[in-house]
Design a protein around this motif. Structure first.
Motif, PDB file in Angstrom:
ATOM      1  N   MET A   1       0.852  -1.175   0.000  1.00 40.48           N
ATOM      2  CA  MET A   1       0.000   0.000   0.000  1.00 40.48           C
ATOM      3  C   MET A   1       0.883   1.218   0.000  1.00 40.48           C
ATOM      4  O   MET A   1       1.836   1.322   0.759  1.00 40.48           O
ATOM      5  CB  MET A   1      -0.835  -0.153   1.270  1.00 40.48           C
ATOM      6  CG  MET A   1      -1.172   1.016   2.077  1.00 40.48           C
ATOM      7  SD  MET A   1      -2.055   0.282   3.471  1.00 40.48           S
ATOM      8  CE  MET A   1      -3.231   1.483   3.762  1.00 40.48           C
ATOM      9  N   PRO A   6       3.805   7.939   5.086  1.00 41.93           N
ATOM     10  CA  PRO A   6       3.679   6.708   5.880  1.00 41.93           C
ATOM     11  C   PRO A   6       3.520   6.978   7.371  1.00 41.93           C
ATOM     12  O   PRO A   6       2.711   6.344   8.036  1.00 41.93           O
ATOM     13  CB  PRO A   6       4.986   5.960   5.603  1.00 41.93           C
ATOM     14  CG  PRO A   6       5.462   6.484   4.310  1.00 41.93           C
ATOM     15  CD  PRO A   6       5.001   7.915   4.235  1.00 41.93           C
ATOM     16  N   LEU A  13      -2.759   3.981  12.634  1.00 40.39           N
ATOM     17  CA  LEU A  13      -2.746   2.621  13.186  1.00 40.39           C
ATOM     18  C   LEU A  13      -2.594   2.647  14.706  1.00 40.39           C
ATOM     19  O   LEU A  13      -3.261   1.908  15.416  1.00 40.39           O
ATOM     20  CB  LEU A  13      -1.585   1.813  12.594  1.00 40.39           C
ATOM     21  CG  LEU A  13      -1.765   1.235  11.195  1.00 40.39           C
ATOM     22  CD1 LEU A  13      -0.460   0.612  10.724  1.00 40.39           C
ATOM     23  CD2 LEU A  13      -2.865   0.196  11.179  1.00 40.39           C
TER      24      LEU A  13
ATOM     25  N   LEU B 107       1.697  -6.180   9.407  1.00 38.71           N
ATOM     26  CA  LEU B 107       1.737  -6.384   7.950  1.00 38.71           C
ATOM     27  C   LEU B 107       1.315  -5.104   7.229  1.00 38.71           C
ATOM     28  O   LEU B 107       1.921  -4.702   6.232  1.00 38.71           O
ATOM     29  CB  LEU B 107       0.799  -7.530   7.527  1.00 38.71           C
ATOM     30  CG  LEU B 107       1.067  -8.935   8.036  1.00 38.71           C
ATOM     31  CD1 LEU B 107       0.074  -9.929   7.418  1.00 38.71           C
ATOM     32  CD2 LEU B 107       2.482  -9.391   7.742  1.00 38.71           C
ATOM     33  N   ILE B 108       0.275  -4.472   7.751  1.00 41.06           N
ATOM     34  CA  ILE B 108      -0.242  -3.258   7.108  1.00 41.06           C
ATOM     35  C   ILE B 108       0.758  -2.108   7.271  1.00 41.06           C
ATOM     36  O   ILE B 108       1.043  -1.377   6.321  1.00 41.06           O
ATOM     37  CB  ILE B 108      -1.623  -2.889   7.692  1.00 41.06           C
ATOM     38  CG1 ILE B 108      -2.659  -3.945   7.283  1.00 41.06           C
ATOM     39  CG2 ILE B 108      -2.064  -1.504   7.225  1.00 41.06           C
ATOM     40  CD1 ILE B 108      -3.966  -3.876   8.055  1.00 41.06           C
ATOM     41  N   ALA B 109       1.310  -1.972   8.481  1.00 44.70           N
ATOM     42  CA  ALA B 109       2.279  -0.897   8.720  1.00 44.70           C
ATOM     43  C   ALA B 109       3.514  -1.089   7.842  1.00 44.70           C
ATOM     44  O   ALA B 109       4.030  -0.147   7.242  1.00 44.70           O
ATOM     45  CB  ALA B 109       2.670  -0.855  10.192  1.00 44.70           C
ATOM     46  N   ARG B 111       3.764  -2.579   4.966  1.00 41.99           N
ATOM     47  CA  ARG B 111       3.421  -2.246   3.585  1.00 41.99           C
ATOM     48  C   ARG B 111       3.369  -0.727   3.396  1.00 41.99           C
ATOM     49  O   ARG B 111       3.872  -0.183   2.414  1.00 41.99           O
ATOM     50  CB  ARG B 111       2.067  -2.888   3.263  1.00 41.99           C
ATOM     51  CG  ARG B 111       1.583  -2.651   1.875  1.00 41.99           C
ATOM     52  CD  ARG B 111       2.399  -3.460   0.870  1.00 41.99           C
ATOM     53  NE  ARG B 111       1.708  -3.457  -0.408  1.00 41.99           N
ATOM     54  CZ  ARG B 111       1.189  -4.542  -0.976  1.00 41.99           C
ATOM     55  NH1 ARG B 111       1.321  -5.712  -0.410  1.00 41.99           N
ATOM     56  NH2 ARG B 111       0.577  -4.452  -2.126  1.00 41.99           N
ATOM     57  N   THR B 112       2.771  -0.053   4.378  1.00 42.11           N
ATOM     58  CA  THR B 112       2.660   1.406   4.317  1.00 42.11           C
ATOM     59  C   THR B 112       4.027   2.076   4.277  1.00 42.11           C
ATOM     60  O   THR B 112       4.221   3.091   3.631  1.00 42.11           O
ATOM     61  CB  THR B 112       1.900   1.914   5.560  1.00 42.11           C
ATOM     62  OG1 THR B 112       0.673   1.216   5.646  1.00 42.11           O
ATOM     63  CG2 THR B 112       1.636   3.392   5.468  1.00 42.11           C
ATOM     64  N   LEU B 113       4.973   1.496   4.989  1.00 48.43           N
ATOM     65  CA  LEU B 113       6.310   2.082   5.082  1.00 48.43           C
ATOM     66  C   LEU B 113       7.192   1.672   3.899  1.00 48.43           C
ATOM     67  O   LEU B 113       8.387   1.919   3.908  1.00 48.43           O
ATOM     68  CB  LEU B 113       6.970   1.659   6.406  1.00 48.43           C
ATOM     69  CG  LEU B 113       6.268   2.174   7.682  1.00 48.43           C
ATOM     70  CD1 LEU B 113       6.806   1.469   8.926  1.00 48.43           C
ATOM     71  CD2 LEU B 113       6.427   3.690   7.829  1.00 48.43           C
TER      72      LEU B 113
END
Lengths: 183, 187
Positions: A1, A6, A13, B107-109, B111-113
């Motif tokens: 994504m 970020p 989050l 996993l989401i973090a 990907r974001t980074l």
């Protein structure tokens, strides 16, 4: 994504909490569909996708679902409830996958300015009436429902009641369990 | 986050988060690691019990040993960073749910980074004891999985004989009102 900033997203989050006081405003169809697509694309053990999602908006049904569990009363105030149905074949791995998909649904809802929380049905006493009410086959497992909606401004932002977290050095270790990093 | 088009972009991105298992040799910077650990630390858990410890592993020998615990986690040996998820072991079922939650946020973090991440399950009780001993984790704790993080290799694939590639259609997994009831087609 790919996100423009970020660090801004990791802050989202970090700040995401369960919130449980809703207005009556319904959730538009297109937003609901997008959230369900996120649920559908969540990862699961060996991509088994051991789940089904029941969308409930009928007030009377929601009230009965809310009454079923000891910790599900808040669902009565939600305009929409998603009941998570698991195959009931591998309790532990499905529980892990249930945690994963719940997290994604709450995050997707947050992106649309929605709030949500989990209502638990922790014992057969609690989940059997829900399964009966929604025609869920007996062999399936139903442990929780997510209530989603728009935040009630009268309830404040809920932040005052939110728990904090243990300090960094208490939960993070480096290389070995006793590897506390001085900072 | 109320702008609808921003929201759609963000939600579509969530739909694309997948596991990565092939990484380049570039290490994960301290800054990015700190971001990831803060995300882990702030994840929700049953009654905010926070029943976890996160052990950061960069030692190649330790990563190698972990990779040998199960036939299909050999890819861990080539990684530069893994975070071992250690749980209190007091409530295996609810802690497993929380393990799923924190894994998902990582996993989401990642990907974001601009990173990639994948989960490696360590194996049976014997394998878990070996890894606990390796990392000095008390044996009464639970250590079932590590989240491996790195810079993703371009064009990597890992479709290990899956039952499904992609996902089941919405009509197969979503019901309205009661189980098995489809939405009426009227808009």
């Amino acid at each position: 994504m790919t996100v423009q900033n970020p660090q801004e997203f990791t802050a989202v989050l970090r700040n995401l909490r369960q919130r449980r006081q809703f207005t009556d405003q319904p959730i538009p169809e297109d937003i609901l569909t997008d959230i369900l697509e996120v649920a559908r694309w969540s990862g699961s053990a060996s991509n088994t996708q051991p789940w089904e999602f029941i969308v409930v908006t009928d007030k009377e049904k929601i009230r009965k679902i809310a009454e079923s569990g000891k910790h599900s009363g808040f669902l009565a105030g939600a305009p929409l409830v998603i009941v998570i149905v698991l195959n009931g074949e591998r309790a532990l791995s499905e529980s892990y996958d249930e945690g994963r998909v719940s997290e994604r649904i709450l995050l997707a809802a947050d992106a649309y300015g929605l709030i949500g929380g989990t209502g638990w049905f922790s014992t057969p006493d609690a989940w059997d009436p829900v399964k009966q009410l929604l025609n869920i086959p007996a062999e399936k497992a139903t442990h929780q429902a997510l209530g989603l909606g728009y935040p009630d401004p009268a309830a404040g932002n809920g932040l005052a009641r939110l728990g904090g977290r243990r300090p960094f050095n208490d939960v993070v270790r480096f290389e070995t369990y006793d590897g506390i990093r001085e900072s | 986050m109320t702008d609808q088009s921003d929201a759609i972009t963000q939600v579509r991105a969530l739909q694309k988060v997948r596991q990565n298992r092939e990484f380049t040799d570039e290490p994960v910077s301290e800054d990015l690691l700190a971001e990831l650990l803060e995300v882990a630390r702030w994840t929700g858990s049953a009654q905010n019990t926070q029943p976890w410890h996160f052990v950061v592993i960069t030692d190649p020998t330790a990563l190698q040993t972990i990779s040998e615990q199960r036939p299909n986690i050999g890819w861990v040996a080539k990684a530069k960073l893994a975070i071992a998820l250690v749980f209190n072991g007091e409530n295996p079922s609810s802690e497993l749910y929380d393990e799923g939650r924190v894994t998902e946020r990582l996993l989401i973090a990642a990907r974001t980074l601009g990173l990639g991440a994948g989960t490696a399950w360590i194996g049976d009780a014997g394998n878990q004891v070996l890894v606990k001993d390796l990392l000095g984790v008390p044996r009464e704790k639970l250590l079932r999985s590590v989240v491996v993080i790195g810079h993703p290799q371009q064009g990597a694939t890992h479709l290990l004989g899956r039952t499904y590639v992609g996902r089941k259609p919405l009509t197969e997994i979503v019901s309205y009102g009661t189980f098995g009831t489809q939405k009426e087609s009227a808009s």
